[in-house]
Scaffold this active site. Structure first.
Site, PDB file in Angstrom:
ATOM      1  N   LYS A 148       0.728  -1.270  -0.105  1.00  0.00           N
ATOM      2  CA  LYS A 148       0.045  -0.057   0.108  1.00  0.00           C
ATOM      3  C   LYS A 148       0.976   1.204   0.098  1.00  0.00           C
ATOM      4  O   LYS A 148       0.314   2.251   0.641  1.00  0.00           O
ATOM      5  CB  LYS A 148      -0.907   0.113   1.377  1.00  0.00           C
ATOM      6  CG  LYS A 148      -1.876  -1.128   1.381  1.00  0.00           C
ATOM      7  CD  LYS A 148      -2.863  -1.144   2.484  1.00  0.00           C
ATOM      8  CE  LYS A 148      -3.738  -2.566   2.319  1.00  0.00           C
ATOM      9  NZ  LYS A 148      -4.438  -2.902   3.435  1.00  0.00           N
TER      10      LYS A 148
ATOM     11  N   ASP B 143      -9.137  -5.001  -1.625  1.00  0.00           N
ATOM     12  CA  ASP B 143      -8.595  -3.791  -0.845  1.00  0.00           C
ATOM     13  C   ASP B 143      -8.402  -2.423  -1.294  1.00  0.00           C
ATOM     14  O   ASP B 143      -7.369  -2.720  -2.229  1.00  0.00           O
ATOM     15  CB  ASP B 143      -7.479  -4.414   0.235  1.00  0.00           C
ATOM     16  CG  ASP B 143      -6.998  -3.469   1.173  1.00  0.00           C
ATOM     17  OD1 ASP B 143      -7.189  -2.189   1.129  1.00  0.00           O
ATOM     18  OD2 ASP B 143      -6.334  -3.757   2.250  1.00  0.00           O
TER      19      ASP B 143
ATOM     20  N   HIS C 283     -14.910  16.705 -20.434  1.00  0.00           N
ATOM     21  CA  HIS C 283     -15.161  16.792 -18.954  1.00  0.00           C
ATOM     22  C   HIS C 283     -16.113  18.054 -18.830  1.00  0.00           C
ATOM     23  O   HIS C 283     -16.756  17.836 -17.850  1.00  0.00           O
ATOM     24  CB  HIS C 283     -13.638  17.310 -18.423  1.00  0.00           C
ATOM     25  CG  HIS C 283     -12.937  16.122 -17.694  1.00  0.00           C
ATOM     26  ND1 HIS C 283     -13.484  15.609 -16.727  1.00  0.00           N
ATOM     27  CD2 HIS C 283     -12.104  15.350 -17.965  1.00  0.00           C
ATOM     28  CE1 HIS C 283     -12.849  14.680 -16.462  1.00  0.00           C
ATOM     29  NE2 HIS C 283     -11.948  14.382 -17.241  1.00  0.00           N
TER      30      HIS C 283
END
Ligand code: ADP
Length: 578
Positions: free
Chosen positions: A379, A455, A553
């Site tokens: 992580k 996760d 966008h």
């Protein structure tokens, strides 16, 4: 460093404090709880003075009368009218005084007795409570709090949680019902913060399924929409890819990439490596001793003995390698093992503990500093994962035909190849990227991770990706590939067993443990992630090449929505998503 700690003792609220709090709450809410003193329209001190005087004067009068009766041998139970009036006044003033001064005192004993029944002393720790303030600024207008509990019993428990006499984390154990515990905690939270949790649903979720494995102290759950991209044609099979996201156009764009891959004949994937890692750090009295252990661990003739120790704690964890790095007296040992269909962090950690225990007898001077020394690396962005891999290392490729690049992606091969070189390769090098040689791999990785119960924090290394584009077949067609060395996924354990996430895994045909070869489901999931990233890369790169990024966008990601005018999928798909 020797840190001295004192046990924390949560101060139990005294009667005076509770009384003061109640007054403050009453003032804040503008609705005081009714008191006996409210009966007289006089200032509080005058009312108190009247009842004090009344109580003591009638008590004195009655005592005098009873003394006379005893002296004159008169029966005590025969009372005159003034005596009767005095007795009534005595009782009335006693009730008033008890209500005003005595109830809190009595209640503190009742509360103490009840708390003992709940065994609330468990985690009272004796340290000075830190000074803290409530959150940020108070809500500009008082929130309308919708109560999460209805019964009187739950109301009482809510009050105990607010006062700190029941720790919030112990609610599940104390009430024995996970849903009820969540509601009580939610109500206490609303009252403590003064902020409403309306909009955060609490009903419709199985709180038993997360107890002691997925989430502590729940108060509800967040809803994230799941969209479907695909079919993704990968290794000859079609997959409908679930993506949980709140980023407008992400699913549509990935869908366009899937379409380009599909009509070009599909993508192909290869698993290069499959092994989860954990790297403890140990310290020796000298660097020489640290090096001794390094040489021992890396000697092939010792591997089997170490593997036997490592593999003891699981039927699926099988040690593959141990890579060591020395920093002075400290040794970092990166254990790598296959983990079947589990992502494998627990499994690998248990195996590492077995080996450390085994080594300790031969290396008594080895000081185990930590089961994880960050050489793993979990992580966090780290070159070790980018170079050596962690979890599943996957490469996925496709050849997109010239006309598909033009018709579906609305650009051409030469423009895409040049953009990829200048943006994903040179641009990322200029930025000093670590594993970030791509356009937006993490967008797709995160969305699939959330949908399938992975996760999400492992998105950091799982999104490491280098995207390559090259003109092939005499420069007419586009060869595109993504190489992702550390996709960390599992189909058992963690969040994968929750109902929604499990449904998404089921859609992909990779739910739970694989029937045949252990690990087949998790490896297939890793290839689907890579294939979807390939689709996402194609579509975004095309949008940038076509100059659609900013336009799309502005048009679709910032609009104040009028749902009656929802744009067509094809318009959305040309959006860039960086
Ligand atoms: P992780 O190691 O990813 O944190 P867990 O600790 O939840 O995951 O381990 C997975 C559990 O699932 C283990 O108890 C393991 O024995 C069990 N299991 C059952 N089938 C499989 C399988 N095919 N692959 C891996 N684990 C499996």
């Amino acid at each position: 460093m020797d840190v001295r700690r004192r046990a924390y003792k949560v101060p139990r609220p005294t009667a005076a404090v509770i009384h003061q709090e109640q007054q403050q709450q009453s003032q804040a809410s503008g609705s005081a709880a009714p008191k006996a003193s409210d009966a007289l329209p006089l200032p509080l001190y005058l009312t108190n003075a009247i009842f004090f005087t009344l109580f003591f004067s009638v008590a004195y009068y009655l005592l005098l009368r009873w003394r006379d009766k005893i002296r004159n041998s008169m029966p005590l139970h025969v009372v005159t009218l003034p005596e009767l009036a005095a007795i009534v006044s005595l009782i009335a003033s006693f009730i008033y005084l008890l209500g005003f001064f005595g109830i809190d005192f009595v209640q503190s004993f009742i509360a103490r007795a009840s708390n003992d029944a709940w065994d609330l002393e468990d985690d009272d720790v004796d340290v000075d409570p830190p000074e803290h303030r409530l959150l940020t600024c108070p809500p500009s207008a008082p929130d309308h709090l919708i109560p999460a509990v209805t019964s009187a019993e739950d109301e009482e428990i809510v009050e105990w949680v607010i006062k700190g006499t029941i720790p919030s984390h112990a609610l599940e154990e104390k009430v024995g019902d996970c849903k009820r515990a969540a509601c009580i905690r939610r109500e206490a939270l609303q009252r403590i913060t003064g902020r409403s949790l309306q909009g955060l649903p609490v009903d419709g979720f199985n709180y038993d399924s997360i107890l002691k494995q997925c989430c502590e102290m729940p108060v509800g759950y967040v809803q994230i929409p799941v969209g479907i991209a695909g079919p993704l044609l990968l290794d000859g099979f079609e997959y409908s890819v679930p993506m949980a996201t709140t980023e407008g156009c992400l699913v549509a764009s990935t869908n366009r990439g899937c379409k380009a891959i599909y009509v070009s004949g599909g993508a192909t994937s290869t698993i290069l490596r499959d092994g989860m890692t954990r790297a403890p750090v140990v310290r020796f009295p000298s660097a020489v001793r640290a090096c001794h252990l390094k040489f021992f661990l890396e000697n092939p003739s010792n591997f089997q003995a170490l593997a036997d120790e490592f593999n003891q704690s699981s039927n699926f964890a099988r040690l593959q390698s141990i890579q060591c790095s020395v920093a002075g007296k400290n040794l970092y040992m990166r254990f790598s093992c296959c983990t079947g269909d589990a992502m494998g962090m627990n499994m690998v950690s248990k195996g590492v503990e077995n080996v450390l225990r085994y080594l300790k007898s031969d290396y008594p001077d080895m000081d185990i500093i930590g089961i994880s020394g960050n050489f793993c690396s979990d992580k966090k962005p780290a070159a070790i994962n980018w170079i050596e891999g962690r979890g599943k290392s996957v490469v996925c490729e496709a050849i997109i035909k010239e006309e598909i690049v033009k018709k579906v992606l609305k650009t051409n091969v030469a423009t895409l190849v040049e953009l990829n070189m200048l943006k994903n390769l040179a641009g990322s090098a200029v930025a000093g990227a670590l594993g970030g040689f791509n356009a937006h791999a993490s967008n797709i990785v995160s969305a699939i991770f959330i949908a399938t119960g992975q996760d999400p924090a492992q998105n950091v290394e799982s999104s490491h990706c280098i995207t390559m584009m090259e003109a092939v077949n005499d420069g007419k067609d586009l060869h595109v590939s993504v190489t992702m060395p550390s996709i960390e996924v599992g189909t058992v354990g963690g969040g994968t067993q929750l109902a929604s996430q499990s449904a998404c895994l089921n859609l992909l045909g990779v739910k739970g443990a694989s029937k045949g070869l252990p690990g087949a489901n998790s490896r297939l999931l890793a290839t689907i992630v890579a294939g979807s990233v390939l689709a996402g890369e194609l579509s975004l790169m095309a949008a940038i090449a076509d100059g659609q990024l900013v336009k799309s966008h502005m048009k679709y990601n910032r609009s104040s929505k009028d749902v009656s005018k929802v744009p067509h999928m094809n318009d959305l798909a040309s959006n860039g998503l960086e």
